[in-house]
Design a protein around this motif. Structure first.
Motif, PDB file in Angstrom:
ATOM      1  N   ILE A 306       0.841  -1.198   0.000  1.00 52.19           N
ATOM      2  CA  ILE A 306       0.000   0.000   0.000  1.00 52.19           C
ATOM      3  C   ILE A 306       0.877   1.250   0.000  1.00 52.19           C
ATOM      4  CG2 ILE A 306      -1.798   1.265   1.244  1.00 52.19           C
ATOM      5  CD1 ILE A 306      -2.707  -1.358   2.440  1.00 52.19           C
ATOM      6  N   PRO A 307       0.601   2.237  -0.847  1.00 54.49           N
ATOM      7  CA  PRO A 307       1.392   3.478  -0.848  1.00 54.49           C
ATOM      8  C   PRO A 307       1.069   4.353   0.354  1.00 54.49           C
ATOM      9  CG  PRO A 307      -0.407   3.654  -2.419  1.00 54.49           C
ATOM     10  CD  PRO A 307      -0.433   2.241  -1.901  1.00 54.49           C
ATOM     11  N   ARG A 308       1.947   5.302   0.622  1.00 51.49           N
ATOM     12  CA  ARG A 308       1.781   6.204   1.767  1.00 51.49           C
ATOM     13  C   ARG A 308       0.576   7.123   1.572  1.00 51.49           C
ATOM     14  NH1 ARG A 308       6.656   9.314   1.799  1.00 51.49           N
ATOM     15  NH2 ARG A 308       7.574   7.717   3.113  1.00 51.49           N
ATOM     16  N   PHE A 309      -0.171   7.343   2.664  1.00 51.47           N
ATOM     17  CA  PHE A 309      -1.280   8.299   2.646  1.00 51.47           C
ATOM     18  C   PHE A 309      -0.747   9.728   2.677  1.00 51.47           C
ATOM     19  CE2 PHE A 309      -4.074   5.057   5.065  1.00 51.47           C
ATOM     20  CZ  PHE A 309      -4.369   4.417   3.876  1.00 51.47           C
ATOM     21  N   LYS A 310      -1.566  10.651   2.217  1.00 53.36           N
ATOM     22  CA  LYS A 310      -1.262  12.071   2.403  1.00 53.36           C
ATOM     23  C   LYS A 310      -1.645  12.474   3.828  1.00 53.36           C
ATOM     24  CE  LYS A 310      -3.754  13.474  -1.072  1.00 53.36           C
ATOM     25  NZ  LYS A 310      -4.382  14.380  -2.071  1.00 53.36           N
ATOM     26  N   TYR A 311      -1.096  13.606   4.271  1.00 56.22           N
ATOM     27  CA  TYR A 311      -1.323  14.022   5.659  1.00 56.22           C
ATOM     28  C   TYR A 311      -2.808  14.248   5.937  1.00 56.22           C
ATOM     29  CZ  TYR A 311      -0.769  16.493  10.067  1.00 56.22           C
ATOM     30  OH  TYR A 311      -0.845  16.851  11.377  1.00 56.22           O
ATOM     31  N   ASN A 312      -3.505  14.908   5.006  1.00 51.49           N
ATOM     32  CA  ASN A 312      -4.925  15.161   5.237  1.00 51.49           C
ATOM     33  C   ASN A 312      -5.732  13.860   5.248  1.00 51.49           C
ATOM     34  OD1 ASN A 312      -4.401  14.967   2.369  1.00 51.49           O
ATOM     35  ND2 ASN A 312      -6.516  15.609   2.039  1.00 51.49           N
ATOM     36  N   GLN A 313      -5.292  12.854   4.492  1.00 53.43           N
ATOM     37  CA  GLN A 313      -5.980  11.567   4.499  1.00 53.43           C
ATOM     38  C   GLN A 313      -5.795  10.850   5.836  1.00 53.43           C
ATOM     39  OE1 GLN A 313      -4.008   9.928   1.020  1.00 53.43           O
ATOM     40  NE2 GLN A 313      -5.838  10.220  -0.240  1.00 53.43           N
ATOM     41  N   VAL A 314      -4.584  10.956   6.387  1.00 50.63           N
ATOM     42  CA  VAL A 314      -4.321  10.332   7.684  1.00 50.63           C
ATOM     43  C   VAL A 314      -5.194  10.957   8.774  1.00 50.63           C
ATOM     44  CG1 VAL A 314      -2.582  10.038   9.495  1.00 50.63           C
ATOM     45  CG2 VAL A 314      -1.974   9.635   7.114  1.00 50.63           C
ATOM     46  N   MET A 315      -5.266  12.289   8.785  1.00 47.88           N
ATOM     47  CA  MET A 315      -6.076  12.971   9.797  1.00 47.88           C
ATOM     48  C   MET A 315      -7.569  12.685   9.604  1.00 47.88           C
ATOM     49  SD  MET A 315      -4.064  14.541  11.888  1.00 47.88           S
ATOM     50  CE  MET A 315      -2.945  13.166  11.731  1.00 47.88           C
ATOM     51  N   LYS A 316      -8.022  12.654   8.353  1.00 49.69           N
ATOM     52  CA  LYS A 316      -9.436  12.392   8.089  1.00 49.69           C
ATOM     53  C   LYS A 316      -9.810  10.973   8.505  1.00 49.69           C
ATOM     54  CE  LYS A 316     -12.936  12.661   4.431  1.00 49.69           C
ATOM     55  NZ  LYS A 316     -13.187  12.968   2.999  1.00 49.69           N
TER      56      LYS A 316
END
Length: 344
Positions: A306-316
């Motif tokens: 799995i590729p890395r999430f973006k910061y806003n995706q992690v927080m959401k």
């Protein structure tokens, strides 16, 4: 503290807590070297590469070579950094990781101590690891390191809440805050069958707490050079490396203990006969470590899939999805336990 001991064929009697403490610390300290080798071999298999195969038979001595390399590297401390805190910070995640061994049962009666608030102890100790990362970023006196440390704090706080709610739902099912009693309560039925939503939430949160892909925003070398450990070298960097893999190992232990039956075989209470204490102890430890090794493999497998999430995706995901879902799951488990107790 666990009473009794282990009698090895009448030749040697070892107090239980001494045996378990030695086993736990040995496993924790060697987990990093074994996981580094396993990750390289599994990653090479997934990506159709060769992997380490030069140092020792099948590349088994590669972790030893890595440690020697780190020991021989120059230890560089930033001239404008806070030297004492810069030196202390790498020790914090490793020390907090080792502390959790005290309340983990490796088998029936095989634990160092059983405290009423064992679950609270684990959650408290696990949350202390973020201090090492945050202090490392701050003490380096570098904007890249500081951003990495702040990301770590934000991410870990975000995912500790759903993790805590998932563990709270386990406590409801077991009726105890003791980790030993939670493990013992799964003799007939594992918690993953009773509380599957809580298991999924806990597993996702464990990945985030360990800073593993897809939640490795703390490092994010494409954006922050090297994250919180940009200004670290030699064995100080190696301590962070050690801590990361130790937290993978601990995450696997906690997933096994809270949701996948701990040292119990599936439905063991219904079919497993009484065994000799020594045989039972060996079986329990073997079953427990087998499950832990499987979840360590899952951690590695996910990293290279799995590729890395973006910061806003992690927080959401943390605040907008997992936290509301964990609260709803806690309410459903509470209602289910009330209905089971009073209506059936």
């Amino acid at each position: 503290m666990s009473t009794g001991g282990i009698d090895i064929f009448g030749l040697l009697f070892i107090p239980t807590w001494v045996a378990v403490l030695g086993l736990g610390v040995f496993a924790y300290l060697n987990s990093a070297a074994l996981l580094v080798y396993a990750e390289r071999r599994i990653a090479s298999f997934i990506q159709n590469r060769v992997g380490p195969n030069r140092v020792g038979p099948f590349g088994l001595l590669q972790p030893v070579a890595d440690v020697v390399k780190l020991l021989l590297k120059e230890d560089v401390t930033p001239a404008q950094g806070f030297k004492r805190i810069h030196a202390i910070a790498p020790m914090i995640p490793v020390i907090t990781a080792i502390m959790s061994v005290a309340v983990i049962p490796f088998g029936e009666g095989l634990y160092v101590t059983d405290i009423n608030g064992g679950v609270l102890f684990i959650l408290a100790v696990a949350s202390l690891g973020v201090y090492g990362v945050t202090l490392a970023g701050w003490a380096s006196n570098s904007k890249y390191s500081l951003l990495g440390g702040l990301r770590a704090a934000a991410q870990m706080i975000s995912y500790e809440l759903p993790m805590g709610m998932a563990v709270a739902s386990v406590v409801l099912v077991a009726g105890s805050l003791s980790v030993v009693e939670i493990a013992a309560s799964q003799e007939h039925l594992w918690n993953v069958f009773i509380n599957p939503i809580g298991a999924v939430i806990f597993i996702i949160a464990a990945f985030a707490e360990a800073n593993r892909t897809p939640f490795d925003l703390v490092e994010a070398e494409q954006e922050l050079v090297g994250g919180f450990h940009t200004e670290y070298s030699g064995m100080k960097f190696g301590m962070f490396f050690l801590a990361e893999y130790m937290h993978v190992f601990i995450g696997s232990i906690l997933i096994t203990t809270f949701f996948f039956g701990s040292y119990h075989l599936p439905f063991a209470g219904y079919w497993l006969p009484e065994l000799d204490p020594l045989v039972k102890g060996i079986l329990d430890v073997s079953v427990f470590m087998g499950k832990v090794v499987f979840w360590c493999f899952v951690f590695i497998w996910v990293r290279w899939t799995i590729p890395r999430f973006k910061y806003n995706q992690v927080m959401k995901l943390g605040w907008g999805r997992l936290l509301p879902l964990s609260i709803l799951n806690f309410a459903l488990i509470a209602f289910g336990m009330y209905a089971y107790t009073h209506w059936f």
